[in-house]
Scaffold this motif. Structure first.
Motif, PDB file in Angstrom:
ATOM      1  N   GLY A 277     -35.407   0.834  -4.845  1.00 11.69           N
ATOM      2  CA  GLY A 277     -36.420   0.454  -3.926  1.00 11.69           C
ATOM      3  C   GLY A 277     -35.119  -1.205  -3.689  1.00 11.69           C
ATOM      4  O   GLY A 277     -34.386  -1.635  -4.513  1.00 11.69           O
ATOM      5  N   THR A 278     -35.355  -1.745  -2.526  1.00 11.04           N
ATOM      6  CA  THR A 278     -34.705  -2.892  -1.991  1.00 11.04           C
ATOM      7  C   THR A 278     -35.137  -4.464  -1.669  1.00 11.04           C
ATOM      8  O   THR A 278     -35.340  -5.369  -1.692  1.00 11.04           O
ATOM      9  CB  THR A 278     -34.542  -2.821  -0.234  1.00 11.04           C
ATOM     10  N   THR A 279     -36.773  -4.513  -2.024  1.00 15.30           N
ATOM     11  CA  THR A 279     -37.648  -5.286  -2.208  1.00 15.30           C
ATOM     12  C   THR A 279     -37.907  -6.094  -3.640  1.00 15.30           C
ATOM     13  O   THR A 279     -38.277  -5.646  -4.418  1.00 15.30           O
ATOM     14  CB  THR A 279     -39.098  -5.496  -1.471  1.00 15.30           C
ATOM     15  N   VAL A 280     -38.369  -7.463  -3.212  1.00 16.53           N
ATOM     16  CA  VAL A 280     -39.084  -7.598  -4.834  1.00 16.53           C
ATOM     17  C   VAL A 280     -40.590  -7.294  -5.268  1.00 16.53           C
ATOM     18  O   VAL A 280     -41.293  -7.022  -4.081  1.00 16.53           O
ATOM     19  CB  VAL A 280     -38.969  -9.510  -4.954  1.00 16.53           C
ATOM     20  N   ARG A 281     -40.531  -7.101  -6.450  1.00 17.11           N
ATOM     21  CA  ARG A 281     -41.630  -6.579  -7.093  1.00 17.11           C
ATOM     22  C   ARG A 281     -42.544  -7.169  -7.188  1.00 17.11           C
ATOM     23  O   ARG A 281     -42.412  -8.187  -7.494  1.00 17.11           O
ATOM     24  CB  ARG A 281     -41.231  -5.367  -8.865  1.00 17.11           C
TER      25      ARG A 281
ATOM     26  N   ARG B  85     -41.640  -0.097  -1.067  1.00 14.14           N
ATOM     27  CA  ARG B  85     -40.174  -0.441  -1.175  1.00 14.14           C
ATOM     28  C   ARG B  85     -38.821   0.366  -1.306  1.00 14.14           C
ATOM     29  O   ARG B  85     -37.947  -0.600  -1.007  1.00 14.14           O
ATOM     30  CB  ARG B  85     -40.808  -0.834  -3.096  1.00 14.14           C
ATOM     31  N   ALA B  86     -39.314   1.233  -0.747  1.00 16.73           N
ATOM     32  CA  ALA B  86     -37.942   1.976  -0.028  1.00 16.73           C
ATOM     33  C   ALA B  86     -37.792   1.771   1.070  1.00 16.73           C
ATOM     34  O   ALA B  86     -36.849   2.900   1.841  1.00 16.73           O
ATOM     35  CB  ALA B  86     -38.154   3.322  -0.399  1.00 16.73           C
ATOM     36  N   ALA B  87     -38.432   1.440   2.380  1.00 14.20           N
ATOM     37  CA  ALA B  87     -38.607   1.749   3.746  1.00 14.20           C
ATOM     38  C   ALA B  87     -36.977   0.495   3.667  1.00 14.20           C
ATOM     39  O   ALA B  87     -36.557   1.600   4.802  1.00 14.20           O
ATOM     40  CB  ALA B  87     -39.197   0.810   4.624  1.00 14.20           C
ATOM     41  N   GLY B  88     -36.259  -0.133   3.132  1.00 12.54           N
ATOM     42  CA  GLY B  88     -35.482  -0.489   3.941  1.00 12.54           C
ATOM     43  C   GLY B  88     -34.075   0.536   3.986  1.00 12.54           C
ATOM     44  O   GLY B  88     -32.828   0.592   3.972  1.00 12.54           O
ATOM     45  N   ALA B  89     -34.123   1.328   3.335  1.00 10.69           N
ATOM     46  CA  ALA B  89     -33.045   2.562   3.546  1.00 10.69           C
ATOM     47  C   ALA B  89     -32.529   3.815   4.225  1.00 10.69           C
ATOM     48  O   ALA B  89     -32.064   4.454   4.552  1.00 10.69           O
ATOM     49  CB  ALA B  89     -33.538   3.356   1.624  1.00 10.69           C
ATOM     50  N   ALA B  90     -34.229   3.738   5.129  1.00 15.12           N
ATOM     51  CA  ALA B  90     -33.879   4.313   6.583  1.00 15.12           C
ATOM     52  C   ALA B  90     -32.764   3.711   7.754  1.00 15.12           C
ATOM     53  O   ALA B  90     -32.620   4.763   8.056  1.00 15.12           O
ATOM     54  CB  ALA B  90     -35.884   3.995   7.433  1.00 15.12           C
ATOM     55  N   ALA B  91     -32.732   2.408   7.524  1.00 18.50           N
ATOM     56  CA  ALA B  91     -31.442   2.255   8.924  1.00 18.50           C
ATOM     57  C   ALA B  91     -29.981   2.823   8.101  1.00 18.50           C
ATOM     58  O   ALA B  91     -29.943   3.256   9.159  1.00 18.50           O
ATOM     59  CB  ALA B  91     -31.812   1.127   8.601  1.00 18.50           C
ATOM     60  N   PRO B  92     -29.918   2.117   6.881  1.00 14.21           N
ATOM     61  CA  PRO B  92     -28.592   3.069   6.350  1.00 14.21           C
ATOM     62  C   PRO B  92     -28.092   4.135   6.458  1.00 14.21           C
ATOM     63  O   PRO B  92     -27.764   5.169   6.374  1.00 14.21           O
ATOM     64  CB  PRO B  92     -27.990   2.572   4.757  1.00 14.21           C
ATOM     65  N   ALA B  93     -29.665   5.302   6.432  1.00 17.25           N
ATOM     66  CA  ALA B  93     -29.660   5.809   6.278  1.00 17.25           C
ATOM     67  C   ALA B  93     -29.355   7.046   7.676  1.00 17.25           C
ATOM     68  O   ALA B  93     -28.919   8.504   7.912  1.00 17.25           O
ATOM     69  CB  ALA B  93     -30.756   7.182   5.343  1.00 17.25           C
ATOM     70  N   ALA B  94     -30.457   6.674   8.477  1.00 14.98           N
ATOM     71  CA  ALA B  94     -29.952   7.084  10.181  1.00 14.98           C
ATOM     72  C   ALA B  94     -28.077   6.802  10.291  1.00 14.98           C
ATOM     73  O   ALA B  94     -27.654   7.590  10.931  1.00 14.98           O
ATOM     74  CB  ALA B  94     -30.529   6.870  11.063  1.00 14.98           C
ATOM     75  N   VAL B  95     -28.248   5.974   9.728  1.00 16.25           N
ATOM     76  CA  VAL B  95     -26.371   5.426  10.367  1.00 16.25           C
ATOM     77  C   VAL B  95     -25.714   6.616   9.528  1.00 16.25           C
ATOM     78  O   VAL B  95     -24.468   6.982   9.881  1.00 16.25           O
ATOM     79  CB  VAL B  95     -26.234   4.186  10.186  1.00 16.25           C
ATOM     80  N   GLY B  96     -26.242   6.625   8.356  1.00 18.60           N
ATOM     81  CA  GLY B  96     -25.014   8.135   7.737  1.00 18.60           C
ATOM     82  C   GLY B  96     -25.532   9.646   7.834  1.00 18.60           C
ATOM     83  O   GLY B  96     -24.503  10.102   8.100  1.00 18.60           O
ATOM     84  N   VAL B  97     -26.586   9.762   8.001  1.00 18.03           N
ATOM     85  CA  VAL B  97     -27.065  10.564   9.277  1.00 18.03           C
ATOM     86  C   VAL B  97     -26.396  11.168  10.608  1.00 18.03           C
ATOM     87  O   VAL B  97     -25.582  11.901  10.863  1.00 18.03           O
ATOM     88  CB  VAL B  97     -28.136  11.065   8.938  1.00 18.03           C
ATOM     89  N   LEU B  98     -25.780  10.171  11.395  1.00 19.77           N
ATOM     90  CA  LEU B  98     -24.958  10.285  12.458  1.00 19.77           C
ATOM     91  C   LEU B  98     -23.957  10.024  12.037  1.00 19.77           C
ATOM     92  O   LEU B  98     -23.230  11.028  12.999  1.00 19.77           O
ATOM     93  CB  LEU B  98     -25.438   8.700  13.247  1.00 19.77           C
ATOM     94  N   LEU B  99     -23.482   9.493  11.663  1.00 18.47           N
ATOM     95  CA  LEU B  99     -21.918   9.436  11.012  1.00 18.47           C
ATOM     96  C   LEU B  99     -22.104  10.581  10.566  1.00 18.47           C
ATOM     97  O   LEU B  99     -20.275  11.751  10.666  1.00 18.47           O
ATOM     98  CB  LEU B  99     -21.588   8.940   9.964  1.00 18.47           C
ATOM     99  N   VAL B 100     -22.079  11.736   9.657  1.00 25.49           N
ATOM    100  CA  VAL B 100     -21.873  13.274   9.210  1.00 25.49           C
ATOM    101  C   VAL B 100     -22.323  13.787  10.262  1.00 25.49           C
ATOM    102  O   VAL B 100     -21.334  14.675  10.669  1.00 25.49           O
ATOM    103  CB  VAL B 100     -23.518  13.608   8.118  1.00 25.49           C
ATOM    104  N   ALA B 101     -23.077  14.031  11.568  1.00 25.06           N
ATOM    105  CA  ALA B 101     -23.712  14.361  12.656  1.00 25.06           C
ATOM    106  C   ALA B 101     -21.958  14.500  14.112  1.00 25.06           C
ATOM    107  O   ALA B 101     -21.825  15.672  13.794  1.00 25.06           O
ATOM    108  CB  ALA B 101     -24.561  14.322  13.648  1.00 25.06           C
ATOM    109  N   LEU B 102     -21.743  13.598  13.741  1.00 22.00           N
ATOM    110  CA  LEU B 102     -20.166  12.878  14.096  1.00 22.00           C
ATOM    111  C   LEU B 102     -19.289  14.187  13.955  1.00 22.00           C
ATOM    112  O   LEU B 102     -18.270  13.831  14.376  1.00 22.00           O
ATOM    113  CB  LEU B 102     -20.152  11.641  14.570  1.00 22.00           C
TER     114      LEU B 102
END
Length: 119
Positions: free
Chosen positions: A113-117, A70-87
């Motif tokens: 969670g990002t999906t329907v239960r 259910r929480a796997a949808g957070a991976a892409a925004p987290a990756a972009v956020g970490v990239l922006l913080v690193a930059l």
């Protein structure tokens, strides 16, 4: 038309690069630029033809994939956020204004969670 969406995207990408090549011709670039950029346009259009052939020959193009966690949808925004913080270390502190809220959104998506239960 649904089967030709991927072909349209790749052919449009090549067409846009052809327009940009024309703009370079207007500004009088060197011959090397025309050879390099023209090669890219030809390669993109050949790729578009390969995509067209595969979409005509293959089965359904669109496949729906279910995310198992259910929480796997957070991976892409987290990756972009970490990239922006690193930059931030390279381009300055102003990128924190973009990266930290994105990390907060990713955290909320991971907790909630990002999906329907499924019951």
């Amino acid at each position: 038309m649904k089967r030709l969406v991927s072909f349209t995207v790749v052919a449009g990408w090549g067409g846009l690069n052809a327009v940009l090549l024309t703009v370079l011709a207007v500004y009088g670039e060197s011959a090397l630029v025309f050879w390099l950029w023209g090669g890219v346009v030809v390669l993109l259009e050949l790729t578009a033809l390969a995509v067209f052939a595969s979409s005509r020959r293959g089965p359904e193009e669109h496949t729906r994939y279910r995310v198992p966690e259910r929480a796997a949808g957070a991976a892409a925004p987290a990756a972009v956020g970490v990239l922006l913080v690193a930059l931030t270390f390279v381009y300055g502190m102003w990128l924190l204004a973009l990266g930290l809220p994105l990390l907060a959104v990713a955290g909320a998506m991971a907790v909630r969670g990002t999906t329907v239960r499924e019951e």
